[in-house]
Design a protein around this motif. Structure first.
Motif, short mmCIF file in Angstrom:
data_model
loop_
_atom_site.label_atom_id
_atom_site.label_comp_id
_atom_site.label_asym_id
_atom_site.label_seq_id
_atom_site.Cartn_x
_atom_site.Cartn_y
_atom_site.Cartn_z
N ASP A 77 0.62 -23.25 -0.19
CA ASP A 77 0.00 -22.15 0.53
C ASP A 77 -1.32 -21.69 -0.07
O ASP A 77 -2.17 -21.14 0.62
CB ASP A 77 0.95 -20.96 0.61
CG ASP A 77 2.11 -21.20 1.56
OD1 ASP A 77 1.91 -21.91 2.57
OD2 ASP A 77 3.21 -20.69 1.30
N GLU A 96 -0.68 -34.88 4.89
CA GLU A 96 -0.98 -33.81 5.84
C GLU A 96 -0.17 -34.09 7.09
O GLU A 96 0.16 -35.22 7.40
CB GLU A 96 -2.49 -33.72 6.15
CG GLU A 96 -3.05 -34.89 6.89
CD GLU A 96 -4.53 -34.71 7.23
OE1 GLU A 96 -4.98 -33.56 7.46
OE2 GLU A 96 -5.22 -35.73 7.26
N TYR A 127 -3.69 -23.52 -1.03
CA TYR A 127 -4.78 -24.46 -0.75
C TYR A 127 -4.86 -24.80 0.73
O TYR A 127 -3.87 -24.77 1.44
CB TYR A 127 -4.57 -25.75 -1.55
CG TYR A 127 -4.47 -25.49 -3.03
CD1 TYR A 127 -5.62 -25.33 -3.80
CD2 TYR A 127 -3.23 -25.39 -3.66
CE1 TYR A 127 -5.53 -25.07 -5.16
CE2 TYR A 127 -3.13 -25.13 -5.01
CZ TYR A 127 -4.29 -24.97 -5.76
OH TYR A 127 -4.20 -24.71 -7.10
N VAL A 128 -6.04 -25.17 1.17
CA VAL A 128 -6.29 -25.64 2.53
C VAL A 128 -6.95 -27.00 2.42
O VAL A 128 -7.95 -27.15 1.69
CB VAL A 128 -7.20 -24.66 3.30
CG1 VAL A 128 -7.58 -25.24 4.64
CG2 VAL A 128 -6.54 -23.30 3.43
#
Length: 149
Positions: free
Chosen positions: A140, A119, A142-143
């Protein structure tokens, strides 16, 4: 600039601590010295958790990268997370970061790791460029979400 990158052991704890502290200050992470030392000691003492590699240039420590291990059904085997990656500011932009990432990808392959995740702060555009040049892709769909326990 060509770095020397070596897996760290518990004997390098006092070399690592100032680098980790500097990274935490840069990222505005607030943990106590006791927590920092304890979590770093646990990682250095147990290869099943992952490892920390020191980055040297001209025989002086200029950074580190911490790789923590996991397992993924999606990636069909072991995966890893670059938990922390830091190069001292005066050594950034000279190729040490890219070389360190290439090194850690090879080390991960040697450990039979199928995927590496990381991250990065949305505002750290220099890091985004570095990771993109090293073939890391934004997922994109997933968060990343976390909960402290």
């Amino acid at each position: 600039m060509t770095p020397e990158i070596k897996i760290a052991s518990i004997e390098e704890l006092e070399i690592l601590l100032p680098l980790v502290r500097a990274f935490h200050e840069f990222e505005d992470l607030h943990i106590t010295e006791e927590q920092r030392k304890s979590s770093l000691t646990a990682l250095l003492a147990n290869a099943l958790l992952g490892g920390v590699w020191l980055v040297y240039y001209n025989h002086q420590p200029v950074g580190y990268i911490a790789l923590c291990l996991g397992y993924s059904i999606e990636f069909a085997g072991k995966d890893a997370f670059i938990d922390e990656f830091y190069i001292r500011p005066e050594f950034q932009g000279k190729g040490l970061g890219k070389q360190t990432l290439e090194f850690i990808k090879m080390a991960a392959k040697d450990l039979d790791i199928r995927a590496i995740h990381l991250e990065v702060a949305r505002t750290n555009t220099n890091a985004h460029k570095l990771y993109s040049r090293s073939n890391f892709e934004v997922r994109d769909k997933y968060v990343l979400m976390s909960v402290n326990l």
